[in-house]
Design a protein around this motif. Structure first.
Motif, PDB file in Angstrom:
ATOM      1  N   THR A   1     -10.599   5.555   7.907  1.00  0.00           N
ATOM      2  CA  THR A   1     -10.776   6.044   6.539  1.00  0.00           C
ATOM      3  C   THR A   1      -9.496   5.838   5.735  1.00  0.00           C
ATOM      4  OG1 THR A   1     -12.386   7.681   7.280  1.00  0.00           O
ATOM      5  CG2 THR A   1     -11.350   8.072   5.138  1.00  0.00           C
ATOM      6  N   LEU A   2      -8.353   6.132   6.350  1.00  0.00           N
ATOM      7  CA  LEU A   2      -7.080   5.933   5.651  1.00  0.00           C
ATOM      8  C   LEU A   2      -6.858   4.466   5.319  1.00  0.00           C
ATOM      9  CD1 LEU A   2      -4.511   8.309   7.386  1.00  0.00           C
ATOM     10  CD2 LEU A   2      -5.472   8.490   5.088  1.00  0.00           C
ATOM     11  N   ARG A   3      -7.193   3.562   6.252  1.00  0.00           N
ATOM     12  CA  ARG A   3      -7.043   2.123   5.977  1.00  0.00           C
ATOM     13  C   ARG A   3      -7.842   1.731   4.744  1.00  0.00           C
ATOM     14  NH1 ARG A   3      -7.880   1.329  11.483  1.00  0.00           N
ATOM     15  NH2 ARG A   3      -9.987   0.630  11.078  1.00  0.00           N
ATOM     16  N   LYS A   4      -9.103   2.135   4.723  1.00  0.00           N
ATOM     17  CA  LYS A   4      -9.958   1.802   3.571  1.00  0.00           C
ATOM     18  C   LYS A   4      -9.400   2.407   2.289  1.00  0.00           C
ATOM     19  CE  LYS A   4     -14.162   1.534   6.321  1.00  0.00           C
ATOM     20  NZ  LYS A   4     -15.380   2.247   6.692  1.00  0.00           N
ATOM     21  N   LEU A   5      -8.991   3.665   2.385  1.00  0.00           N
ATOM     22  CA  LEU A   5      -8.437   4.351   1.223  1.00  0.00           C
ATOM     23  C   LEU A   5      -7.156   3.673   0.749  1.00  0.00           C
ATOM     24  CD1 LEU A   5      -8.605   6.746  -0.743  1.00  0.00           C
ATOM     25  CD2 LEU A   5      -7.335   8.094   0.940  1.00  0.00           C
ATOM     26  N   TYR A   6      -6.300   3.271   1.663  1.00  0.00           N
ATOM     27  CA  TYR A   6      -5.050   2.612   1.296  1.00  0.00           C
ATOM     28  C   TYR A   6      -5.301   1.243   0.669  1.00  0.00           C
ATOM     29  CZ  TYR A   6      -2.368   6.154   3.910  1.00  0.00           C
ATOM     30  OH  TYR A   6      -1.799   7.310   4.367  1.00  0.00           O
ATOM     31  N   PHE A   7      -6.270   0.480   1.198  1.00  0.00           N
ATOM     32  CA  PHE A   7      -6.615  -0.803   0.571  1.00  0.00           C
ATOM     33  C   PHE A   7      -7.134  -0.572  -0.850  1.00  0.00           C
ATOM     34  CE2 PHE A   7      -7.135  -2.770   4.954  1.00  0.00           C
ATOM     35  CZ  PHE A   7      -6.091  -3.663   4.804  1.00  0.00           C
ATOM     36  N   LEU A   8      -7.979   0.440  -1.019  1.00  0.00           N
ATOM     37  CA  LEU A   8      -8.509   0.763  -2.344  1.00  0.00           C
ATOM     38  C   LEU A   8      -7.390   1.193  -3.285  1.00  0.00           C
ATOM     39  CD1 LEU A   8     -10.938   1.185  -4.244  1.00  0.00           C
ATOM     40  CD2 LEU A   8     -11.144   3.493  -3.282  1.00  0.00           C
ATOM     41  N   ARG A   9      -6.472   1.986  -2.782  1.00  0.00           N
ATOM     42  CA  ARG A   9      -5.360   2.444  -3.624  1.00  0.00           C
ATOM     43  C   ARG A   9      -4.491   1.270  -4.062  1.00  0.00           C
ATOM     44  NH1 ARG A   9      -3.463   8.492  -2.827  1.00  0.00           N
ATOM     45  NH2 ARG A   9      -2.485   7.842  -4.748  1.00  0.00           N
ATOM     46  N   PHE A  10      -4.283   0.289  -3.173  1.00  0.00           N
ATOM     47  CA  PHE A  10      -3.527  -0.903  -3.570  1.00  0.00           C
ATOM     48  C   PHE A  10      -4.252  -1.646  -4.686  1.00  0.00           C
ATOM     49  CE2 PHE A  10      -3.318  -5.529  -3.304  1.00  0.00           C
ATOM     50  CZ  PHE A  10      -2.032  -5.718  -3.773  1.00  0.00           C
ATOM     51  N   ALA A  11      -5.549  -1.898  -4.498  1.00  0.00           N
ATOM     52  CA  ALA A  11      -6.320  -2.647  -5.499  1.00  0.00           C
ATOM     53  C   ALA A  11      -6.298  -1.915  -6.842  1.00  0.00           C
ATOM     54  CB  ALA A  11      -7.763  -2.853  -5.020  1.00  0.00           C
ATOM     55  N   PHE A  12      -6.499  -0.612  -6.811  1.00  0.00           N
ATOM     56  CA  PHE A  12      -6.477   0.165  -8.049  1.00  0.00           C
ATOM     57  C   PHE A  12      -5.105   0.061  -8.713  1.00  0.00           C
ATOM     58  CE2 PHE A  12      -5.313   4.030 -10.285  1.00  0.00           C
ATOM     59  CZ  PHE A  12      -6.306   4.081 -11.257  1.00  0.00           C
ATOM     60  N   ALA A  13      -4.043   0.241  -7.930  1.00  0.00           N
ATOM     61  CA  ALA A  13      -2.684   0.201  -8.496  1.00  0.00           C
ATOM     62  C   ALA A  13      -2.385  -1.155  -9.114  1.00  0.00           C
ATOM     63  CB  ALA A  13      -1.653   0.546  -7.428  1.00  0.00           C
ATOM     64  N   ALA A  14      -2.823  -2.226  -8.458  1.00  0.00           N
ATOM     65  CA  ALA A  14      -2.565  -3.566  -8.988  1.00  0.00           C
ATOM     66  C   ALA A  14      -3.277  -3.783 -10.321  1.00  0.00           C
ATOM     67  CB  ALA A  14      -3.005  -4.621  -7.970  1.00  0.00           C
ATOM     68  N   VAL A  15      -4.529  -3.396 -10.389  1.00  0.00           N
ATOM     69  CA  VAL A  15      -5.290  -3.552 -11.640  1.00  0.00           C
ATOM     70  C   VAL A  15      -4.710  -2.642 -12.720  1.00  0.00           C
ATOM     71  CG1 VAL A  15      -7.548  -3.179 -12.729  1.00  0.00           C
ATOM     72  CG2 VAL A  15      -7.397  -4.330 -10.499  1.00  0.00           C
ATOM     73  N   TRP A  16      -4.445  -1.397 -12.360  1.00  0.00           N
ATOM     74  CA  TRP A  16      -3.898  -0.442 -13.329  1.00  0.00           C
ATOM     75  C   TRP A  16      -2.557  -0.938 -13.861  1.00  0.00           C
ATOM     76  CZ3 TRP A  16       0.402   2.467 -14.211  1.00  0.00           C
ATOM     77  CH2 TRP A  16       0.284   3.494 -15.153  1.00  0.00           C
ATOM     78  N   ALA A  17      -1.707  -1.424 -12.973  1.00  0.00           N
ATOM     79  CA  ALA A  17      -0.386  -1.904 -13.396  1.00  0.00           C
ATOM     80  C   ALA A  17      -0.521  -3.063 -14.376  1.00  0.00           C
ATOM     81  CB  ALA A  17       0.439  -2.326 -12.180  1.00  0.00           C
ATOM     82  N   GLY A  18      -1.434  -3.989 -14.097  1.00  0.00           N
ATOM     83  CA  GLY A  18      -1.648  -5.110 -15.015  1.00  0.00           C
ATOM     84  C   GLY A  18      -2.102  -4.640 -16.384  1.00  0.00           C
ATOM     85  N   LEU A  19      -3.040  -3.701 -16.389  1.00  0.00           N
ATOM     86  CA  LEU A  19      -3.536  -3.178 -17.673  1.00  0.00           C
ATOM     87  C   LEU A  19      -2.450  -2.384 -18.410  1.00  0.00           C
ATOM     88  CD1 LEU A  19      -7.106  -2.022 -16.573  1.00  0.00           C
ATOM     89  CD2 LEU A  19      -6.539  -3.964 -18.072  1.00  0.00           C
ATOM     90  N   MET A  20      -1.697  -1.587 -17.663  1.00  0.00           N
ATOM     91  CA  MET A  20      -0.638  -0.795 -18.309  1.00  0.00           C
ATOM     92  C   MET A  20       0.444  -1.709 -18.865  1.00  0.00           C
ATOM     93  SD  MET A  20       0.784   1.846 -19.508  1.00  0.00           S
ATOM     94  CE  MET A  20      -0.300   3.161 -19.025  1.00  0.00           C
ATOM     95  N   PHE A  21       0.821  -2.724 -18.105  1.00  0.00           N
ATOM     96  CA  PHE A  21       1.847  -3.639 -18.589  1.00  0.00           C
ATOM     97  C   PHE A  21       1.384  -4.329 -19.875  1.00  0.00           C
ATOM     98  CE2 PHE A  21       4.362  -7.554 -18.656  1.00  0.00           C
ATOM     99  CZ  PHE A  21       5.629  -7.004 -18.570  1.00  0.00           C
TER     100      PHE A  21
END
Length: 192
Positions: free
Chosen positions: A20-40
């Motif tokens: 569960t943590l692996r899946k959650l961590y992969f999801l958190r990476f994907a979210f952070a990458a997209v969010w960072a691009g949009l915020m930038f």
């Protein structure tokens, strides 16, 4: 029979937590990458879009912590640090909503305070989960978040405060989640 059922349930739950943590961590990476691009892309001004993005990030953190709590609870572990994270990130949402009406310096102060406190929580959670493997990245990420939070707070007093550094902060945090996910994969293969 009850002992066997309990032992099987415990073994299944302890295997399920890293998965569960692996899946959650992969999801958190994907979210952070997209969010960072949009915020930038929107960091030049504090407008409704960037303001919404500012609120979405800690809201996602709350949702991820809830998933994490449920996973830990299913394995019979206590998670007071995760409950603290839920409370801290929920307060950050409220604080950022108010700060967004006051300008970028106020946002940086709230974001900085949130980064410091949530970084300490992440550091503690990673240290408590060392036995699962892959947590050194979470410990380092928590320490970096604490330092970055202090820098955001200091940046709020500068002549030209900007939101762009929040994108880098989020992306770096996502990279640490990605590293932890891969480390958990490696630990799971070793234990299989």
């Amino acid at each position: 029979m009850d002992t066997l059922t309990t032992a099987t349930a415990t073994a299944t739950a302890s295997v399920g937590v890293p998965a569960t943590l692996r899946k959650l961590y992969f999801l958190r990476f994907a979210f952070a990458a997209v969010w960072a691009g949009l915020m930038f892309a929107t960091a030049g001004t504090l407008d409704p879009l960037s303001g919404t993005l500012l609120l979405i990030y800690p809201l996602f953190d709350v949702a991820a912590a809830v998933v994490d709590v449920r996973s830990a609870r299913a394995s019979g572990r206590t998670t007071p640090v995760l409950y603290a994270n839920i409370a801290i990130s929920s307060l950050a949402v409220v604080g950022l909503a108010v700060a967004a009406t006051s300008g970028i310096p106020a946002v940086l102060r709230i974001w900085g305070a949130w980064a410091v406190v949530s970084g300490l929580v992440q550091l503690l959670a990673g240290a408590a989960r060392r036995q699962l493997g892959g947590q050194w990245a979470m410990i380092i990420s928590g320490a970096i978040s604490t330092v970055a939070g202090a820098s955001f707070f200091a940046q709020a007093a500068s002549d030209d405060p900007a939101l762009a550094n929040l994108a880098g902060y989020a992306f770096l945090g996502g990279v640490f989640f990605l590293i932890s996910a891969f480390r958990l994969n490696r630990a799971a293969r070793r234990n299989a």
